[in-house]
Write a protein that holds these residues in place. Sequence first.
Motif, short mmCIF file in Angstrom:
data_model
loop_
_atom_site.label_atom_id
_atom_site.label_comp_id
_atom_site.label_asym_id
_atom_site.label_seq_id
_atom_site.Cartn_x
_atom_site.Cartn_y
_atom_site.Cartn_z
N ASP A 8 0.84 -1.25 0.13
CA ASP A 8 -0.01 0.05 -0.15
C ASP A 8 0.88 1.16 -0.09
OD1 ASP A 8 -1.82 2.52 1.09
OD2 ASP A 8 -3.27 0.47 1.02
N ASP A 9 0.47 2.24 -0.84
CA ASP A 9 1.41 3.51 -0.86
C ASP A 9 1.30 4.26 0.45
OD1 ASP A 9 -1.18 3.97 -1.72
OD2 ASP A 9 -0.67 5.76 -2.70
N HIS A 10 0.33 4.12 1.12
CA HIS A 10 -0.02 5.06 2.43
C HIS A 10 0.89 4.36 3.76
CE1 HIS A 10 -3.20 6.52 -0.16
NE2 HIS A 10 -2.55 7.73 0.57
N ASP A 54 -3.32 -3.00 -2.19
CA ASP A 54 -4.02 -1.95 -2.71
C ASP A 54 -4.23 -1.71 -4.16
OD1 ASP A 54 -5.59 0.52 -2.46
OD2 ASP A 54 -3.59 1.86 -2.23
N LEU A 55 -5.07 -1.25 -4.71
CA LEU A 55 -5.26 -0.92 -6.12
C LEU A 55 -4.83 0.10 -6.53
CD1 LEU A 55 -8.91 -1.92 -7.03
CD2 LEU A 55 -7.01 -3.15 -7.58
N SER A 56 -5.17 1.29 -5.74
CA SER A 56 -4.71 2.69 -6.51
C SER A 56 -3.25 3.00 -6.08
CB SER A 56 -5.73 3.75 -6.15
OG SER A 56 -6.97 3.43 -6.99
N MET A 57 -2.16 2.78 -6.52
CA MET A 57 -0.80 3.41 -6.02
C MET A 57 -0.22 4.12 -7.11
SD MET A 57 0.53 -0.08 -3.94
CE MET A 57 -0.08 -1.18 -5.32
N ASP A 62 0.53 -0.38 -10.60
CA ASP A 62 -0.86 -0.32 -9.76
C ASP A 62 -1.13 -1.82 -9.26
OD1 ASP A 62 -2.15 -1.73 -11.75
OD2 ASP A 62 -2.67 0.01 -12.70
N GLY A 63 -2.03 -1.73 -8.46
CA GLY A 63 -2.41 -3.11 -7.72
C GLY A 63 -2.88 -4.19 -8.91
N LEU A 64 -3.53 -3.88 -9.59
CA LEU A 64 -4.15 -4.85 -10.67
C LEU A 64 -2.98 -5.40 -11.55
CD1 LEU A 64 -7.43 -3.03 -11.92
CD2 LEU A 64 -7.25 -5.04 -10.59
N THR A 65 -2.03 -4.70 -12.14
CA THR A 65 -1.04 -5.15 -12.74
C THR A 65 -0.09 -5.86 -12.01
OG1 THR A 65 -1.17 -3.00 -14.14
CG2 THR A 65 0.96 -4.22 -14.30
N ALA A 66 0.27 -5.44 -10.72
CA ALA A 66 1.00 -6.08 -9.98
C ALA A 66 0.42 -7.59 -9.53
CB ALA A 66 1.32 -5.50 -8.78
#
Length: 217
Positions: A8-10, A54-57, A62-66
Motif C-alpha cells: 500500500d502506498d500509504h 491496494d489497487l491505487s498506487m 498499480d495493484g491490478l498489474t502487480a
Amino acid sequence: MITILIVDDHAMVRSGMRLLLGGKDDIEVVGEASDGDEGIRAAESLRPNVVLMDLSMPHGKDGLTAAAELKERMPETAVLILTMHDDDEYLFRAIHAGAAGYVLKSAPHEELLTAIRSVAKGDAYLYPTATKRLMNEYVERMKRGESTDVFDTLSEREKEVLALAAQGYANKEIAEQLVISVKTVETHKSNVMEKLGLKTRPELIKYAMKKGLLQFD
C-alpha cells in the motif's frame, strides 16, 4: 501460520494493518511495500502466503498489474485486494487479474481477517454485495448469449500447462518448456483441476481434447 505481505502506498495504512494483524496468533506480517514493483520484489524474496494489495498506487505498477504479474510468477501466493473502490469495474478487473479476494477498506476488521484466512487456505473471498453483483452479471451474460465457460477464467499460463499435461509431459518437462519451476507447474496444474472440476488425468485429457488443445507432432 499465515504469512502476509502488505502492499500500500500509504504508510499509515500499512502501520494500521500491521497493528491489526500483528495481534493474531495465526497471522504474521513478514513485510511491507509501497508500490507494485516493490511488492513483486518483496513477494519473490519473502514468499508470503497472502499479499494484501491496494489497487491505487501512483508510483510504479498499480495493484491490478502487480496482482496479475504475481499470479503469473507465484501462483501459489494468494493476492487479496484491499481497496476503497466499491466499483463493479474494479471488482471484475481484479478477478480477471487473478486476485483471490476483494475487500473494502471500510469493511469491519473481522471481515478482513475472515478474507485473509479464506484465501490462505485456497478459497476465494468477496464481500457480500460483490457476490450478489457477480451472480447478477453471470445471469445477464447468459441472457446476452455471452460465454460463461469456466475455461475462459484460466490464465494463458494455466492453459499452456493444461495442454502440455494432457499431451503426457511430466511436470519437470513442462517446467523446462515454459521456463518456470516444477513447483509452479504443480500449482498451475492443481489450480486448473480445481477450476475445471477435474479429478483424474483421463478427465483432464478428455477435457483438453474437447477444447482442441491436444497438438501432437
